[in-house]
Design a protein around this motif. Sequence first.
Motif, PDB file in Angstrom:
ATOM      1  N   GLN A 200       1.032  -1.074  -0.011  1.00 26.29           N
ATOM      2  CA  GLN A 200      -0.048   0.074  -0.215  1.00 26.29           C
ATOM      3  C   GLN A 200       0.849   1.352  -0.164  1.00 26.29           C
ATOM      4  O   GLN A 200       0.556   2.167  -0.679  1.00 26.29           O
ATOM      5  CB  GLN A 200      -1.056   0.105   1.350  1.00 26.29           C
ATOM      6  N   ASN A 201       2.033   1.236   0.787  1.00 25.54           N
ATOM      7  CA  ASN A 201       3.079   2.339   0.718  1.00 25.54           C
ATOM      8  C   ASN A 201       3.544   2.733  -0.621  1.00 25.54           C
ATOM      9  O   ASN A 201       3.715   3.715  -1.112  1.00 25.54           O
ATOM     10  CB  ASN A 201       3.855   2.258   1.584  1.00 25.54           C
ATOM     11  N   GLU A 202       4.080   1.682  -1.221  1.00 28.97           N
ATOM     12  CA  GLU A 202       4.714   1.560  -2.673  1.00 28.97           C
ATOM     13  C   GLU A 202       3.795   2.289  -3.537  1.00 28.97           C
ATOM     14  O   GLU A 202       4.117   2.975  -4.451  1.00 28.97           O
ATOM     15  CB  GLU A 202       4.939   0.339  -2.921  1.00 28.97           C
ATOM     16  N   CYS A 203       2.446   1.862  -3.516  1.00 30.85           N
ATOM     17  CA  CYS A 203       1.203   2.357  -4.542  1.00 30.85           C
ATOM     18  C   CYS A 203       1.308   3.999  -4.310  1.00 30.85           C
ATOM     19  O   CYS A 203       0.908   4.712  -5.158  1.00 30.85           O
ATOM     20  CB  CYS A 203       0.144   1.641  -4.146  1.00 30.85           C
ATOM     21  N   LYS A 204       1.413   4.286  -3.033  1.00 32.61           N
ATOM     22  CA  LYS A 204       1.312   5.860  -2.618  1.00 32.61           C
ATOM     23  C   LYS A 204       2.430   6.629  -3.451  1.00 32.61           C
ATOM     24  O   LYS A 204       2.353   7.444  -4.068  1.00 32.61           O
ATOM     25  CB  LYS A 204       1.211   6.096  -1.143  1.00 32.61           C
ATOM     26  N   ARG A 205       3.621   5.865  -3.323  1.00 29.29           N
ATOM     27  CA  ARG A 205       4.618   6.588  -3.939  1.00 29.29           C
ATOM     28  C   ARG A 205       4.658   6.717  -5.573  1.00 29.29           C
ATOM     29  O   ARG A 205       4.908   8.090  -6.082  1.00 29.29           O
ATOM     30  CB  ARG A 205       6.120   5.882  -3.728  1.00 29.29           C
TER      31      ARG A 205
ATOM     32  N   LYS B   5       2.128   6.587  -7.104  1.00 35.52           N
ATOM     33  CA  LYS B   5       1.013   7.697  -7.432  1.00 35.52           C
ATOM     34  C   LYS B   5       1.314   9.211  -7.607  1.00 35.52           C
ATOM     35  O   LYS B   5       0.898   9.930  -8.525  1.00 35.52           O
ATOM     36  CB  LYS B   5      -0.409   7.380  -6.469  1.00 35.52           C
ATOM     37  N   GLU B   6       2.231   9.454  -6.465  1.00 29.71           N
ATOM     38  CA  GLU B   6       2.837  10.973  -6.337  1.00 29.71           C
ATOM     39  C   GLU B   6       3.540  11.105  -7.704  1.00 29.71           C
ATOM     40  O   GLU B   6       3.345  12.408  -8.382  1.00 29.71           O
ATOM     41  CB  GLU B   6       3.507  11.188  -5.257  1.00 29.71           C
TER      42      GLU B   6
ATOM     43  N   GLU C  93       1.364  11.836 -10.674  1.00 27.60           N
ATOM     44  CA  GLU C  93       0.669  13.282 -10.747  1.00 27.60           C
ATOM     45  C   GLU C  93       1.735  14.246 -11.221  1.00 27.60           C
ATOM     46  O   GLU C  93       1.376  15.274 -11.925  1.00 27.60           O
ATOM     47  CB  GLU C  93       0.294  13.577  -9.251  1.00 27.60           C
TER      48      GLU C  93
ATOM     49  N   TYR D  18      -0.515  -1.882  -7.790  1.00 28.41           N
ATOM     50  CA  TYR D  18      -1.943  -1.893  -7.386  1.00 28.41           C
ATOM     51  C   TYR D  18      -2.395  -3.252  -7.546  1.00 28.41           C
ATOM     52  O   TYR D  18      -3.047  -3.651  -6.580  1.00 28.41           O
ATOM     53  CB  TYR D  18      -2.922  -0.956  -8.179  1.00 28.41           C
TER      54      TYR D  18
END
Length: 1061
Positions: free
Chosen positions: A293-298, A300-301, A304, A783
């Motif tokens: 879940q943390n890897e997916c957030k990185r 995603k940034e 963007e 994801y």
Amino acid sequence: MGLERSYTRKNGGNISHNDKRTRIAQTNGTSHSFQGFKRGQVVSFKLKNFVTFDEVSLQASPSLNLIAAPNGTGKSTIASALAIVLCSNLRNLDRASSLSEFVKRGKERATIEISLYDPQLSETNFQRKISRSFDIYGKSESFVDDRPVRQSEVLDLCKSYNIQLDNLCVFMPQDRIASFTSMDAKELFQRTLEAVGDTDLHLSFNSLVSKENELKTKKLVKEADENRLAQLKKEHERLETSRQHIEEVQRLENELKRMEIWKQYLLYNEKRTHLLDILKKKKELRNNKVVLQNECKRVKEEIEKAQNELEARTSELQSLHQAAHERKEKIRFRRNILEEAFKAIKSTMESQKKLPSYESLRKSIEMKREKIASLEQRLSGHNDLEELERLLKERREQLSELKSKHDEEQNKLYSKTTEFERAKNELQRQIQESQQLDNYRIRQLTYLEERNPGIQQAVKLIEQNSHHLRGRVWGPIGLEFHPHDEYAARILQACVPNSLRRMFVVEYDEDLKLLTESICKDVPFDCVSIAQVSEERLLPPSDLESLRCFGLYDVVTNIFDAPREIKLAMCSHTPYSWIYVGNKTCEEHTEEICEKTNVRHWFNPKEYFRVTVSRFTKEKILQREPLRPLAHNFLLENKDKRSRSSKIDDLTNKKNQIEEELASQSRKVQQVMESMQQCESRIAAVSSERNEVFKLLSERKKLVVQVEKEEAELEKFNLQEERLKFRGMIERQQRDIVLNLKELQVLVKDCMEVEKQLDQAVVSRENYNISLKLLESEATERYEEFLTAQNEYIAVKSDYVHKKNELEQLWKELEENHSEEHYKSLKTEFPQDWESFHNLYNQRKAKWTAISNVDPLALSNYERVEEELAQVETRLQKTISTLVEEEKRFLEERDEFIDKMSNQIASMNERFSQLFSLLECRGQLVLKNVEDLKNLSIEINVSFRDDQPLLPLSGLRNSGGEKMVSIMLYLFSMQQSMKAPFTLVDEMNQGMDPTFERKIVSVMISDARHSTSSQVFLISPKLLTDLEFGRETKTHFIFNGPCVSTKQDCWNQLLSKYIEG
């Protein structure tokens, strides 16, 4: 045909000489009282319009009643009347199937009245009056003491009086004597029991038969229970051997059940260990899910950031696109201006080329003037346009007149056509009617052929050989006469027989001989010659006018059309000229015609009458028959062929005349049509000429206008100025094109610079786009890994929750099923590890499977058999005890009944043997099958010869007289104990020897003196002399028929002498 009126005299007196057939019932007693009568016995009865009787009455004796009369006078009618008035079934008489057949011919309704003695009816003079009235349509009414009742009430009343009209031992009509001998011994006993036994005895017999059947049924049930008990005992012994084996199986089953309980507990421990492993795995999956879940957030940034940069490059690219688009629009605009300039130069140059010369315009004007001259020359060969218009108008008026004339002639032609069709249809109708008459002859000839095969062949032979005959041949007669109307046709149907219809008629005797001996000798042929027949046979009677007052207006020979020879041939066989024909008035004067005229045969619209004279009394006997409806094959032919033929000829001539007039009128219409066509062709020619002139004038006018216009242009036209004008226009347009080309070069150069910048921006944006796609792909993979980890975690978590709940539920079930101490006790009995326990469980299961292949229902069958065995033993003991008691009571009642019947039959046998001994013969009555009430029977044994043993009465062995003697003596043997109020025997001496007859009558007269004997009616065709009649015996004589003497005093004298003798 019909019966005359008749009158009845009860107490002497003379009978009118005009009464043709008289019915008289007379007795040798003149007074009447109720002394000696018993309840239900016949006191008297009366008949009215019944069979051959007009009215008759009879006063009965309480003992013996002898009814004597010759055959055919109506003796058996008394028995029929007795059965009908008491509503007995007509099948008991074997005489007729409907009540209407018992109504006297010529009458509408018959009435029967009977009086029965009843000591309880003091208010009605101790008599119960029963009557029944019925008509020719079968409708009947019953009355008891003048009160209308249903037939069921009359039958109930007869039952209360014990009247047995369906019992041959009590009521034996003439036509049912043979039925008595055909009865078997069992039925004879039943009838005898009904006759001599009272109601209680008869009910007792029926009850005993019912009880006997019930006892037999119960014995059968007892035997079935005994057989079933033996079967159950055998089955119980067989099942006992399997019980121990079943107990061993049950022990193993119990042990397996305990092992199943311990198996559930071991299974619980296994699931608990497995649940702990799942919990450990769930914790590992949860940690992995957090990392992903943390890897997916990185990722995603980073996506963007790349999207923001891509959007900036995209907006720059759009501004460059806009600039390039604006420059391209300007270039397109300049190119459009240049194209329009080039088009203008080209158009101007083409217009310059199209400028005409002066010479060409002048030549065009001269050519058009030549055309105008040519048109004027063509117009000079035609009439003036106004003259053509006037001529066209005249021709059209002429055509209108011709059309009016054509319509008028066409209407005349239509009316003639309608008249022709009407005449044609009328002619076809007349021809069809003529053909129908020919078909009538064919159908009649076919009908005669069906009745008389060979008649068509005879007609063909006569036609083929007509040249050999001297005179004419008519016939068959059935084809030659034609009735005037339906009434005449019905009369001819009634009085012309088939034998006369098939006859042929010839003029000369030699033709008759030739036809019968030569021409038609091989076919059925009937012929008659009229050579010797007098014309007087056709003359009507002289008194015809005087008979019109009675409604007789003509004779048969005048009601149909036929050749004179046919009428002569018909009258040679039957005097048809003396058979009268009457109208409806004739129906009211039937008696007057019979009495006051000499007419012997006549018809009215309903009946045919024939008067004959009696050989004995010389009186007139009027016979009548109904006039039957017209048969389907008897068609009316009331049209005159000659008039129809002449009418057909007239219609043919009229049709031909109308056809000629129609042809003439058609020719006139055709002429008018031709004139109209000629006029129309002339109008078309004038119209065509007018149109051509109008066309030439129009073309001339058009050319003149063009010439004037071109001459005006030629005057105004200056060719040099026009050319200078076009040259200036071309130079101006060329200068504009050069300026626009320079501006276009500048715009193209600027546009190329912008497109170069645009290409660089597109490459840069595409690079950023590729980087973004790589980041998005990486994000998708991360994801998906996260979703997989999450789904795996959710699945493990769900499995953990499910297994936990399942384990908790299993523990609750274990606690509910058994206590913890119970599981502890099993822990010491079975292994605690799963593998050892499983091996032990499989061993026990295999052993149980090996020994459990016996019948699984053996133990339940053993219990069922043991229970049923007890029930059957109990039921059998109860049945035996009940059966013994009922059988004891039944035997007592049966013995009592058999004793009564044995005494009764013994008494009858004593009387029967005594009566037979008086005839010097032997007779015996035997009660048989006393052990079987259902088949209890009476056997009549007789012997009419000394060397013959007693044998059962048989319809094959014994003669008719012997059977009648046996029947009569059997009936009289039960008279002393007869319970029925009266007995009737018709034709009691049927087939008897005279000696036996006299002895039996003497026995009857002697038996009548006993007050205990019942009322008896004996019907005989004769009465024997030299017999000692007592006051208990009453003799009834019937006077009925055409041979009865007309003087009552003569009959009284004869009876007095007979009785004194």
